[in-house]
Scaffold this active site. Structure first.
Site, short mmCIF file in Angstrom:
data_model
loop_
_atom_site.label_atom_id
_atom_site.label_comp_id
_atom_site.label_asym_id
_atom_site.label_seq_id
_atom_site.Cartn_x
_atom_site.Cartn_y
_atom_site.Cartn_z
N CYS A 80 -38.22 57.86 -13.85
CA CYS A 80 -38.40 58.72 -12.68
C CYS A 80 -38.41 60.17 -13.18
O CYS A 80 -38.58 60.42 -14.36
CB CYS A 80 -37.35 58.46 -11.60
SG CYS A 80 -35.67 58.99 -11.95
N ARG A 109 -33.53 57.33 -8.91
CA ARG A 109 -34.31 56.09 -8.85
C ARG A 109 -34.21 55.25 -10.12
O ARG A 109 -33.93 54.05 -10.04
CB ARG A 109 -35.78 56.40 -8.55
CG ARG A 109 -36.00 57.02 -7.18
CD ARG A 109 -37.40 57.49 -7.00
NE ARG A 109 -37.67 58.68 -7.82
CZ ARG A 109 -38.84 59.30 -7.90
NH1 ARG A 109 -39.87 58.84 -7.23
NH2 ARG A 109 -38.98 60.37 -8.65
N ASP A 152 -38.35 59.54 -3.65
CA ASP A 152 -37.20 60.17 -4.31
C ASP A 152 -36.15 60.51 -3.25
O ASP A 152 -36.39 61.33 -2.37
CB ASP A 152 -37.65 61.44 -5.03
CG ASP A 152 -36.58 62.03 -5.93
OD1 ASP A 152 -35.40 61.63 -5.81
OD2 ASP A 152 -36.92 62.88 -6.77
#
Length: 153
Positions: free
Chosen positions: A7, A13, A120
């Site tokens: 990420c 994440r 996100d």
């Protein structure tokens, strides 16, 4: 099998995806996570990610953020990116077609729509982290099943 989750900052994440995937694949699989930026290098995952994972019996509190390296692209078998921007960034680091073939969008690999992105949750609240956890959990389940079946013909 070596699996890498990617990420942006490696604090929300991808640490969640790493923890979830580790719980779903055999212990001889190596699962790690990285970010495409080094802003959070050395930091533990976001407290909300740690709490969300803990609520599901997964401990990600010891993970540390690190940026992706060329060695990662060379050494990992599968590299899963959380969104299009991350995917494009990682693909641009690949030196050849063999390396590019290892890299995919996480949700695409999990059988979701080709443009599907893992949102996100960083600017959100605990509800956003839980939604991301559920999305990652479902995706990791699908990917783990694929990987286990391909490694046991």
């Amino acid at each position: 099998m070596k699996i890498l989750m990617v990420c942006l900052g490696n604090i929300c994440r991808s640490p969640l995806a790493e923890g979830i995937m580790k719980a779903k694949v055999p212990q001889d699989f190596l699962v790690d996570s990285v970010g495409t930026i080094s802003q959070h290098e050395g930091e533990h995952p976001d407290k909300r990610a740690v709490k969300t994972a803990a609520n599901h019996g997964i401990d990600i509190s010891k993970q540390r953020s690190r940026p992706i390296t060329q060695a990662d692209i060379e050494n990992f078998d599968k590299i899963y990116c959380m969104d299009i921007d991350i995917y494009e960034d990682v693909i641009s680091k690949a030196k050849n077609e063999e390396q590019r073939q290892k890299i995919s969008l996480f949700l695409t690999a999990a059988g979701e729509h080709k443009t599907a992105e893992v949102p996100d949750p960083y600017w959100g609240d605990m509800k956003d982290f839980e939604e991301v956890f559920q999305l990652l959990d479902k995706g990791c389940e699908a990917i783990a099943a694929q990987l286990k079946s391909s490694s046991n013909p």
